[in-house]
Scaffold this active site. Structure first.
Site, PDB file in Angstrom:
ATOM      1  N   GLU A   1      79.280  55.753  30.024  1.00 13.46           N
ATOM      2  CA  GLU A   1      80.158  54.727  30.587  1.00 13.46           C
ATOM      3  C   GLU A   1      81.538  54.796  29.946  1.00 13.46           C
ATOM      4  O   GLU A   1      81.637  55.094  28.758  1.00 13.46           O
ATOM      5  CB  GLU A   1      79.554  53.329  30.368  1.00 13.46           C
ATOM      6  CG  GLU A   1      78.259  53.098  31.130  1.00 13.46           C
ATOM      7  CD  GLU A   1      77.751  51.661  30.992  1.00 13.46           C
ATOM      8  OE1 GLU A   1      78.445  50.843  30.349  1.00 13.46           O
ATOM      9  OE2 GLU A   1      76.686  51.361  31.522  1.00 13.46           O
TER      10      GLU A   1
ATOM     11  N   ARG B   1      70.414  48.570  29.550  1.00 15.19           N
ATOM     12  CA  ARG B   1      71.394  49.487  28.998  1.00 15.19           C
ATOM     13  C   ARG B   1      71.169  50.867  29.596  1.00 15.19           C
ATOM     14  O   ARG B   1      70.044  51.255  29.928  1.00 15.19           O
ATOM     15  CB  ARG B   1      71.292  49.581  27.463  1.00 15.19           C
ATOM     16  CG  ARG B   1      72.017  48.472  26.703  1.00 15.19           C
ATOM     17  CD  ARG B   1      73.534  48.602  26.857  1.00 15.19           C
ATOM     18  NE  ARG B   1      74.272  47.642  26.061  1.00 15.19           N
ATOM     19  CZ  ARG B   1      74.661  46.457  26.492  1.00 15.19           C
ATOM     20  NH1 ARG B   1      74.343  46.058  27.709  1.00 15.19           N
ATOM     21  NH2 ARG B   1      75.377  45.657  25.714  1.00 15.19           N
TER      22      ARG B   1
ATOM     23  N   ASP C   1      72.883  48.875  37.081  1.00 11.62           N
ATOM     24  CA  ASP C   1      74.181  48.311  36.654  1.00 11.62           C
ATOM     25  C   ASP C   1      74.710  49.004  35.404  1.00 11.62           C
ATOM     26  O   ASP C   1      75.863  48.799  35.026  1.00 11.62           O
ATOM     27  CB  ASP C   1      74.039  46.812  36.394  1.00 11.62           C
ATOM     28  CG  ASP C   1      75.373  46.138  36.078  1.00 11.62           C
ATOM     29  OD1 ASP C   1      76.293  46.230  36.911  1.00 11.62           O
ATOM     30  OD2 ASP C   1      75.498  45.538  34.991  1.00 11.62           O
TER      31      ASP C   1
ATOM     32  N   HIS D   1      78.434  48.033  35.710  1.00  3.35           N
ATOM     33  CA  HIS D   1      78.211  47.261  34.482  1.00  3.35           C
ATOM     34  C   HIS D   1      78.974  45.935  34.531  1.00  3.35           C
ATOM     35  O   HIS D   1      79.701  45.570  33.601  1.00  3.35           O
ATOM     36  CB  HIS D   1      78.613  48.062  33.240  1.00  3.35           C
ATOM     37  CG  HIS D   1      77.910  47.587  32.001  1.00  3.35           C
ATOM     38  ND1 HIS D   1      77.647  48.412  30.928  1.00  3.35           N
ATOM     39  CD2 HIS D   1      77.415  46.365  31.653  1.00  3.35           C
ATOM     40  CE1 HIS D   1      77.021  47.726  29.980  1.00  3.35           C
ATOM     41  NE2 HIS D   1      76.879  46.480  30.406  1.00  3.35           N
TER      42      HIS D   1
END
Length: 337
Positions: free
Chosen positions: A279, A250, A274, A303
């Site tokens: 976000e 995360r 990622d 992501h």
């Protein structure tokens, strides 16, 4: 449960199609591809069940004035940091998630990120494919005969092979265990980190020793108040110069500013990310997207480690069964507060 008719609101269907539900009682379903923060309150005001993935459900949103009928939240993901769980608990709102649905996809993506970073594939592609505008010069490879120096670390060493790597896994749930299987299958040595500040139990290595010994560090643990900035400047200084850091956990677990400086100073070999603190990520949201980061051995993906046909099937099956069983009083996949 507690109502004759359910109103299900999916506020984030951009990631995965929302299944139909087989419920004994009548229900209505509103599906939104994406929901901006300004629209959340108006869309969920009559919801008894909310389906989300990454869009944050804050304490304010979960207050009785905005969501007076809300009884169930299902997160269509394995992480639940988008929900203010204390606020949900205070109102008796059940929070469920979809564990294990993306383990195969994320673990394979993590290994792909390892190879891309260790072998500097993005950098080498750019160098090989780029012909200078100046017509008197040719590609760097053709001019110099070889560009193997581009694959070397700051201390002059060539890349390690899988059989010479020590993979440190931070977060040993189903994802960490699957990554261990893949890594061992490639001939890598694997160590599993104990939680920071905890005396290692049998089969684990202390958090600090994991950082010092790992040439590949893979993060696959949940985000929580205890894990925010778990990897920052101090931790990055512990890592060997050959270390490749992979974050498929995360955003916020790695201090992005500290990581940028570690890569710029070449104190570690590279990183692949990622997930991000903010976000969806865009211009100005992270130092990892700054112009100064373009020359670093840094691989960024948006992501999407979770994304595969199997994951989509798993998510739809999980959310369908979670909602249907909760409606008959048989709660599954509940998040522990």
């Amino acid at each position: 449960m507690g109502t004759d008719r359910h109103h299900i609101v999916a506020i984030e269907a951009v990631h995965c199609p929302i299944p139909s539900f087989d419920l004994a009682q009548p229900y209505s379903l509103d599906v939104y591809n994406w929901t901006n923060e300004a629209d959340i309150a108006s869309r969920v005001k009559d919801a008894t069940i909310i389906l989300t993935t990454t869009i944050r459900l804050s304490a304010e949103t979960l207050g009785s004035q905005i969501t007076p009928k809300l009884r169930l939240i299902v997160v269509m993901a394995s992480g639940t940091d988008c929900v203010d769980k204390l606020a949900a608990k205070a109102r008796g709102i059940t929070v469920c998630y979809c564990p294990g649905t993306n383990v195969d996809s994320v673990s394979e993506h993590a290994i792909g990120l390892y190879f891309a970073t260790r072998r500097k594939l993005v950098t080498l592609n750019t160098i090989t494919a780029t012909v200078p505008v100046d017509s008197t010069r040719d590609t760097e490879w053709k001019m110099n005969g070889s560009i193997h120096k581009r694959l070397r670390t700051a201390d002059g060493k060539a890349p390690l092979l899988c059989c010479d790597e020590t993979v440190g896994i931070v977060g040993y749930g189903s994802l960490g265990k699957r990554i261990e299987v893949l890594a061992r299958g490639l001939g890598m040595s694997v160590i599993v980190a104990e939680r920071k500040g905890v005396t290692p139990r049998l089969g684990r290595v202390s958090f600090e020793d994991t950082l010092r010994r790992s040439t590949v560090l893979i993060l696959c643990l949940p985000r929580s108040p205890e894990t925010v900035n778990l990897i920052s400047a101090e931790e990055l200084r512990m890592m060997p110069a050959q270390t490749v850091l992979i974050n498929v956990a995360r955003g916020g677990i790695v201090d992005e500013e500290a990581l940028f400086h570690a890569l710029k100073e070449e104190s570690i070999s590279g990183a692949a990310v990622d997930v991000y603190a903010n976000e969806p990520i865009g211009r100005g949201d992270s130092p990892l997207l700054s112009p100064d980061a373009e020359t670093l051995n840094l691989v960024l993906t948006p992501h999407l480690a979770w994304f595969s046909e199997r994951t989509l099937q798993n998510l739809q099956a999980a959310v369908k069964s979670t909602v249907e069983r909760w409606c008959i009083g048989d709660t599954i996949n509940q998040v522990d507060f």
